[in-house]
Design an enzyme around this catalytic site. Sequence first.
Site, PDB file in Angstrom:
ATOM      1  N   HIS A  48       0.875  -1.177   0.000  1.00  0.00           N
ATOM      2  CA  HIS A  48       0.000   0.000   0.000  1.00  0.00           C
ATOM      3  C   HIS A  48       0.918   1.235   0.000  1.00  0.00           C
ATOM      4  O   HIS A  48       2.026   1.174   0.549  1.00  0.00           O
ATOM      5  CB  HIS A  48      -0.837  -0.052   1.275  1.00  0.00           C
ATOM      6  CG  HIS A  48      -1.912   0.983   1.377  1.00  0.00           C
ATOM      7  ND1 HIS A  48      -1.658   2.274   1.780  1.00  0.00           N
ATOM      8  CD2 HIS A  48      -3.243   0.922   1.151  1.00  0.00           C
ATOM      9  CE1 HIS A  48      -2.796   2.954   1.792  1.00  0.00           C
ATOM     10  NE2 HIS A  48      -3.773   2.155   1.419  1.00  0.00           N
ATOM     11  N   ASP A  92       2.970  -4.662   8.095  1.00  0.00           N
ATOM     12  CA  ASP A  92       1.788  -3.824   7.906  1.00  0.00           C
ATOM     13  C   ASP A  92       0.568  -4.728   8.107  1.00  0.00           C
ATOM     14  O   ASP A  92       0.233  -5.530   7.235  1.00  0.00           O
ATOM     15  CB  ASP A  92       1.826  -3.218   6.500  1.00  0.00           C
ATOM     16  CG  ASP A  92       0.542  -2.463   6.172  1.00  0.00           C
ATOM     17  OD1 ASP A  92      -0.447  -2.580   6.925  1.00  0.00           O
ATOM     18  OD2 ASP A  92       0.530  -1.768   5.134  1.00  0.00           O
TER      19      ASP A  92
HETATM   20  N1  7TS Z   1      -1.730  -0.739   4.594  1.00  0.00           N
HETATM   21  C1  7TS Z   1      -2.664  -1.494   4.006  1.00  0.00           C
HETATM   22  C2  7TS Z   1      -2.329  -2.886   3.574  1.00  0.00           C
HETATM   23  C3  7TS Z   1      -3.941  -0.968   3.803  1.00  0.00           C
HETATM   24  O1  7TS Z   1      -4.861  -1.720   3.222  1.00  0.00           O
HETATM   25  C4  7TS Z   1      -4.227   0.355   4.220  1.00  0.00           C
HETATM   26  C5  7TS Z   1      -5.548   1.004   3.960  1.00  0.00           C
HETATM   27  C6  7TS Z   1      -3.225   1.081   4.869  1.00  0.00           C
HETATM   28  C7  7TS Z   1      -1.991   0.505   5.023  1.00  0.00           C
HETATM   29  C8  7TS Z   1      -3.447   2.451   5.396  1.00  0.00           C
HETATM   30  O2  7TS Z   1      -4.310   2.416   6.480  1.00  0.00           O
HETATM   31  P1  7TS Z   1      -4.800   3.784   7.179  1.00  0.00           P
HETATM   32  O3  7TS Z   1      -5.810   3.328   8.165  1.00  0.00           O
HETATM   33  O4  7TS Z   1      -3.612   4.387   7.819  1.00  0.00           O
HETATM   34  O5  7TS Z   1      -5.360   4.625   6.094  1.00  0.00           O
HETATM   35  N2  7TS Z   1      -6.230   0.464   2.882  1.00  0.00           N
HETATM   36  C9  7TS Z   1      -7.307   0.981   2.269  1.00  0.00           C
HETATM   37  C10 7TS Z   1      -7.922   0.354   1.198  1.00  0.00           C
HETATM   38  O6  7TS Z   1      -7.578  -0.723   0.729  1.00  0.00           O
HETATM   39  N3  7TS Z   1      -8.953   1.114   0.774  1.00  0.00           N
HETATM   40  O7  7TS Z   1      -9.002   2.228   1.533  1.00  0.00           O
HETATM   41  C11 7TS Z   1      -7.990   2.142   2.463  1.00  0.00           C
END
Ligand code: 7TS
Length: 412
Positions: free
Chosen positions: A129, A206
């Site tokens: 991501h 992650d």
């Molecule tokens: N890593 C992964 C694997 C994720 O799926 C996401 C968010 C993040 C990091 C970031 O998370 P946050 O809570 O800090 O934003 N993924 C997604 C998604 O797949 N669609 O919207 C957010």
Amino acid sequence: MHQIATCAVDWHAVREDFPILREQAHGHPLIYFDNAATSQKPRAVVDALRHYYEHENANVHRGLHELSSRATEAYEQARQRVAIYLGAANAKEIVFTRGTTESINLVAQAWGGKFVGAGDVILLTEMEHHSNLVPWQLLAERTGARLRFVPVLDDGTLDLEQLPSLLTNEVKIFAFTHISNSLGTINPVSELCEKAHAVGALTLVDAAQSAGHLPIDVQELGCDFLAFSGHKMCGPTGIGGLYGRAEVLDSTPPWHGGGEMIVTVTLEKSAFKKAPHRFEAGTPNIAGAIGLAAAIDYIEQIGRPAIFEHDTHLARYAAQHLAELPGMHIFGPTKQRGALVGFVMDAAHPHDLTTFADQYGLALRGGHHCNQPLMRRFGVPGTTRASFYFYNTTEEIDRMIEILRDAVRFFS
Ligand code: 7TS
């Protein structure tokens, strides 16, 4: 929480705990398949937030008064709850952050700023991501470190045969996702951590897509850091955490400066608290941490093994039935996948398909899912993604298949 006597979970009854699932969207019953973006919240979490604001609200660690003691105790108990949930040896190994993104930025900036230098290697994978890519790019730009990537095979798994040539003793940290948010791939975390440690590298997992879906024990996994978001596991937005192995966290300098993270301050210089408070400058998200603890209690009442079995069953069921649609291309591994399916249909662009589905109350997600390099790797601009959680049902998946069948007719 609804469980029947045999301890088998009554998944339909669980839905009653989520008032939002009774919503209509565009005049149709809501089918919420965007759980990888954020999960819905059970009443228990909303009640915990309300209880906090009605009975305990005060700033933590500051006031010598009753309410401040209550708030501080609830906040620190929440830290303890997270530590137990993740199998951490000590609550001091848990830093509250805004979520996965902030946790990874903390490690890249604070730990990376001290321990990563010119010529060092940061090892990532092609399926990360943007949250587990961009912070490392910034660090590499600042320090002159180099980035390397474990490639992804056509079946959506990591090309582990390449690992020996990538995971050399120049690698300072290997940061990788537990479950891919676009492919559903579940990576072999323990094996990757063991291999990283063998060359003296640290590891960051992650866990954004795994923390609410399967049992996690950081000591068994053997990782040095693990980042997660509360909002993807029934908790409120704006709260999440970073697990850092005590020895590693203690050697990491602070990143944000301000109140709460200091012991003494003069006009010229400050001395800092120990971890984890050294990393929590300013007033933290107290209500969020309390809501997160309630979310963990809720999840643990159902049980993560049962949740994992149920949501991977939903994903398998969906993949199997999606495959029966004409012009369907499904991404990710067939054997074992997390609770999501990403796909492309010849009939329509992922955005058009997602907009079509929305007209029938079906919430999918279309786009690159913050995985632009991965989309490029597979030669697509984006995918449509259906992502599940334990309150979803096979009946909802059947309805999704009907809607997508209508979409094929509509767009052709
Ligand atoms: N890593 C992964 C694997 C994720 O799926 C996401 C968010 C993040 C990091 C970031 O998370 P946050 O809570 O800090 O934003 N993924 C997604 C998604 O797949 N669609 O919207 C957010």
